[in-house]
Design an enzyme around this catalytic site. Structure first.
Site, PDB file in Angstrom:
ATOM      1  N   LYS A 186       0.870  -1.183   0.000  1.00  0.00           N
ATOM      2  CA  LYS A 186       0.000   0.000   0.000  1.00  0.00           C
ATOM      3  C   LYS A 186       0.897   1.220   0.000  1.00  0.00           C
ATOM      4  O   LYS A 186       1.997   1.204   0.570  1.00  0.00           O
ATOM      5  CB  LYS A 186      -0.880   0.002   1.263  1.00  0.00           C
ATOM      6  CG  LYS A 186      -2.194   0.699   1.068  1.00  0.00           C
ATOM      7  CD  LYS A 186      -3.213  -0.210   0.382  1.00  0.00           C
ATOM      8  CE  LYS A 186      -4.576   0.412   0.289  1.00  0.00           C
ATOM      9  NZ  LYS A 186      -5.598  -0.487  -0.255  1.00  0.00           N
ATOM     10  N   GLY A 236     -25.729   2.010   1.101  1.00  0.00           N
ATOM     11  CA  GLY A 236     -24.785   2.640   0.179  1.00  0.00           C
ATOM     12  C   GLY A 236     -25.047   2.216  -1.250  1.00  0.00           C
ATOM     13  O   GLY A 236     -24.951   1.036  -1.585  1.00  0.00           O
ATOM     14  N   HIS A 269     -20.784   3.184  -6.465  1.00  0.00           N
ATOM     15  CA  HIS A 269     -20.339   2.395  -7.620  1.00  0.00           C
ATOM     16  C   HIS A 269     -20.661   0.910  -7.464  1.00  0.00           C
ATOM     17  O   HIS A 269     -21.137   0.267  -8.388  1.00  0.00           O
ATOM     18  CB  HIS A 269     -18.825   2.565  -7.821  1.00  0.00           C
ATOM     19  CG  HIS A 269     -18.466   3.932  -8.286  1.00  0.00           C
ATOM     20  ND1 HIS A 269     -18.126   4.954  -7.434  1.00  0.00           N
ATOM     21  CD2 HIS A 269     -18.420   4.448  -9.521  1.00  0.00           C
ATOM     22  CE1 HIS A 269     -17.886   6.036  -8.125  1.00  0.00           C
ATOM     23  NE2 HIS A 269     -18.057   5.771  -9.398  1.00  0.00           N
ATOM     24  N   VAL A 270     -20.395   0.370  -6.280  1.00  0.00           N
ATOM     25  CA  VAL A 270     -20.636  -1.067  -6.081  1.00  0.00           C
ATOM     26  C   VAL A 270     -22.096  -1.321  -5.704  1.00  0.00           C
ATOM     27  O   VAL A 270     -22.764  -2.174  -6.297  1.00  0.00           O
ATOM     28  CB  VAL A 270     -19.692  -1.646  -4.989  1.00  0.00           C
ATOM     29  CG1 VAL A 270     -19.955  -3.138  -4.816  1.00  0.00           C
ATOM     30  CG2 VAL A 270     -18.232  -1.406  -5.349  1.00  0.00           C
TER      31      VAL A 270
HETATM   32  P1  NAD Z   1     -18.769   4.906  -3.422  1.00  0.00           P
HETATM   33  O1  NAD Z   1     -18.134   6.061  -2.738  1.00  0.00           O
HETATM   34  O2  NAD Z   1     -19.026   4.965  -4.876  1.00  0.00           O
HETATM   35  O3  NAD Z   1     -20.153   4.542  -2.699  1.00  0.00           O
HETATM   36  C1  NAD Z   1     -20.366   4.587  -1.333  1.00  0.00           C
HETATM   37  C2  NAD Z   1     -21.794   5.059  -1.115  1.00  0.00           C
HETATM   38  O4  NAD Z   1     -22.090   4.992   0.273  1.00  0.00           O
HETATM   39  C3  NAD Z   1     -22.022   6.513  -1.545  1.00  0.00           C
HETATM   40  O5  NAD Z   1     -23.105   6.595  -2.427  1.00  0.00           O
HETATM   41  C4  NAD Z   1     -22.273   7.243  -0.241  1.00  0.00           C
HETATM   42  O6  NAD Z   1     -23.179   8.334  -0.389  1.00  0.00           O
HETATM   43  C5  NAD Z   1     -22.858   6.126   0.603  1.00  0.00           C
HETATM   44  N1  NAD Z   1     -22.787   6.404   2.040  1.00  0.00           N
HETATM   45  C6  NAD Z   1     -21.797   7.006   2.721  1.00  0.00           C
HETATM   46  N2  NAD Z   1     -22.123   7.101   4.017  1.00  0.00           N
HETATM   47  C7  NAD Z   1     -23.333   6.528   4.160  1.00  0.00           C
HETATM   48  C8  NAD Z   1     -24.198   6.296   5.260  1.00  0.00           C
HETATM   49  N3  NAD Z   1     -23.903   6.705   6.503  1.00  0.00           N
HETATM   50  N4  NAD Z   1     -25.370   5.650   5.050  1.00  0.00           N
HETATM   51  C9  NAD Z   1     -25.712   5.245   3.799  1.00  0.00           C
HETATM   52  N5  NAD Z   1     -24.932   5.442   2.723  1.00  0.00           N
HETATM   53  C10 NAD Z   1     -23.749   6.061   2.899  1.00  0.00           C
HETATM   54  O7  NAD Z   1     -17.850   3.653  -3.052  1.00  0.00           O
HETATM   55  P2  NAD Z   1     -17.815   2.250  -3.791  1.00  0.00           P
HETATM   56  O8  NAD Z   1     -16.703   2.250  -4.757  1.00  0.00           O
HETATM   57  O9  NAD Z   1     -19.185   1.883  -4.211  1.00  0.00           O
HETATM   58  O10 NAD Z   1     -17.351   1.306  -2.578  1.00  0.00           O
HETATM   59  C11 NAD Z   1     -18.254   0.970  -1.540  1.00  0.00           C
HETATM   60  C12 NAD Z   1     -17.506   0.233  -0.431  1.00  0.00           C
HETATM   61  O11 NAD Z   1     -16.908  -0.945  -0.973  1.00  0.00           O
HETATM   62  C13 NAD Z   1     -16.378   1.027   0.192  1.00  0.00           C
HETATM   63  O12 NAD Z   1     -16.248   0.657   1.550  1.00  0.00           O
HETATM   64  C14 NAD Z   1     -15.148   0.543  -0.559  1.00  0.00           C
HETATM   65  O13 NAD Z   1     -13.966   0.686   0.196  1.00  0.00           O
HETATM   66  C15 NAD Z   1     -15.494  -0.917  -0.759  1.00  0.00           C
HETATM   67  N6  NAD Z   1     -14.826  -1.529  -1.923  1.00  0.00           N
HETATM   68  C16 NAD Z   1     -15.010  -0.999  -3.154  1.00  0.00           C
HETATM   69  C17 NAD Z   1     -14.378  -1.602  -4.237  1.00  0.00           C
HETATM   70  C18 NAD Z   1     -14.577  -1.062  -5.643  1.00  0.00           C
HETATM   71  O14 NAD Z   1     -14.198  -1.733  -6.612  1.00  0.00           O
HETATM   72  N7  NAD Z   1     -15.165   0.111  -5.806  1.00  0.00           N
HETATM   73  C19 NAD Z   1     -13.565  -2.730  -4.059  1.00  0.00           C
HETATM   74  C20 NAD Z   1     -13.417  -3.263  -2.774  1.00  0.00           C
HETATM   75  C21 NAD Z   1     -14.059  -2.639  -1.706  1.00  0.00           C
END
Ligand code: NAD
Length: 355
Positions: A78, A174, A177-178
């Site tokens: 990292k 949430g 993206h995911v």
């Molecule tokens: P993102 O930032 O696109 O989405 C996160 C969503 O959560 C946002 O829409 C945000 O508004 C919402 N959110 C934040 N606080 C909140 C709350 N208190 N209550 C409800 N919703 C809330 O992130 P992402 O890329 O979709 O990733 C989501 C999670 O998955 C993160 O923890 C990330 O570390 C993990 N992750 C993502 C990936 C990836 O490929 N994007 C890979 C591994 C892990």
């Protein structure tokens, strides 16, 4: 410093200072026994330098676990770039960071993480080829979502003895993206969705597109669902939320869902199946690693689908050993990245055959 490295089990810690660009960066390499260390780059302000070092050490270790159980020929690494206090040229700073990575001669491959953008990866790529998540390689989130769906299927098969998801009730926290991609997959399979997000427009999309039922962000913990799917924040499984959770299964993409290890043990004692976060969300890492290795989309997809059998094995072995699945997953990962010291080809075999 060495004591901290020893307790994190990290082999090397690199520092780079480049006054011309304002770069102050740290790269932590937890392990290269299975192959080059891989893991994202954070670009954040830190209260002090030690916090930045701690972040790099802790996250690099986590990446070794994730890569090992994803069956990738990689160790964990990292990097952290401390956000400059003074004005700076972002492109120049990232190019300087690329030179720092290049000097490690392939021991570390970087990718996007909190605070970094695709355009940063493009700038880093001007100085080194040891970088993924550039605008050419694309967004890993769709693959993370595919992995989450496979993880949910594995948990549903184990807990409910069902092969399909039709008619199940899933609460998603949430819709980024995911989370939104997971909602789309689940809706297609006939799942009833309850959703929340602090961004009301995302909730509206889920209502319109997937007939989801909305709740306020705090109410998601009280939803009577078959599966709770956290796809937003970390540390949401804590003292305040545990007594409220009704779902017998927790399976979502968020990183570091357990506030502390004891919360995972408490969930297991209550008979709640907590799917280890770094296994179910490893689709993104698989995508990043295999795209960097120029693998075909079909190979990447096949590898992501292996999350399902890997989890089924973890659930069964954990049951046999009377252990919480997340603790068993840790043991399995440690076995993989430590035993490879004596068996240098293990990484490659694991990579080809799936775990
Ligand atoms: P993102 O930032 O696109 O989405 C996160 C969503 O959560 C946002 O829409 C945000 O508004 C919402 N959110 C934040 N606080 C909140 C709350 N208190 N209550 C409800 N919703 C809330 O992130 P992402 O890329 O979709 O990733 C989501 C999670 O998955 C993160 O923890 C990330 O570390 C993990 N992750 C993502 C990936 C990836 O490929 N994007 C890979 C591994 C892990």
């Amino acid at each position: 410093m060495f004591t901290r490295m020893e307790s994190a089990g990290t082999t090397d810690l690199h520092f780079c200072l480049d006054p011309a660009s304002g770069l102050r960066a740290i790269i932590a390499i937890h392990s290269t026994h299975l192959g080059p260390a891989i893991g994202g780059c954070r670009f954040l302000p830190y209260a002090n330098e030690l916090d930045a070092v701690e972040d790099a050490l802790r996250l690099a270790k986590g990446m070794s676990y994730k890569a090992a159980l994803a069956g990738l020929p990689h160790g964990g690494g990292k990097s952290v770039i401390i956000y400059p206090e003074h004005e700076f040229d972002r492109h120049k700073l990232m190019k300087a960071f690329g030179k720092f990575i290049e000097a490690l001669n392939g021991r570390y491959i970087t990718a996007m993480d909190s605070g970094t953008l695709t355009t940063d990866m493009d700038a880093i790529a001007c100085s080194t080829r040891w970088v993924s998540c550039t605008s050419q390689s694309g967004d890993p989130s769709p693959y993370t979502a595919i992995g989450v769906i496979e993880g949910i299927k594995a948990a549903v098969h184990y807990r409910y003895g069902k092969q399909d998801l039709e008619g199940l009730r899933v609460a998603i926290q949430g819709l980024g993206h995911v989370g939104m991609a997971v909602a789309a997959h689940l809706a297609m399979e006939g799942v009833h969705l309850t959703v929340t997000d602090i961004d009301a427009s995302l909730v509206q999309t889920a209502i319109k597109e997937y007939s989801a039922h909305p709740v306020t962000p705090d109410a998601i913990y009280d939803v009577d669902a078959d599966i709770f799917c956290p796809c937003g924040l970390g540390a949401i499984l804590n003292d305040a939320t545990l007594p409220r959770l009704k779902a017998p299964v927790i399976a979502g993409s968020a990183n570091n869902q357990l506030a502390e290890e004891r919360h995972g043990i408490a969930l297991a004692e209550r008979g709640i199946l907590y799917v280890p976060d770094y296994v179910i969300n490893s689709g993104g890492l698989i995508y990043v690693a295999l795209t960097h290795a120029n693998e075909e989309a079909s190979v990447i997809r096949h590898k992501v689908m292996q999350i399902n059998p890997t989890l089924q094995r973890i659930f069964q072995q954990a049951e046999d050993a009377k252990m919480a699945p997340f603790l068993l997953a840790n043991q399995m990962a440690e076995q993989i990245f430590t035993s490879s010291k004596d068996q240098p080809n293990l990484g490659r075999d694991t990579y080809e055959n799936g775990l």
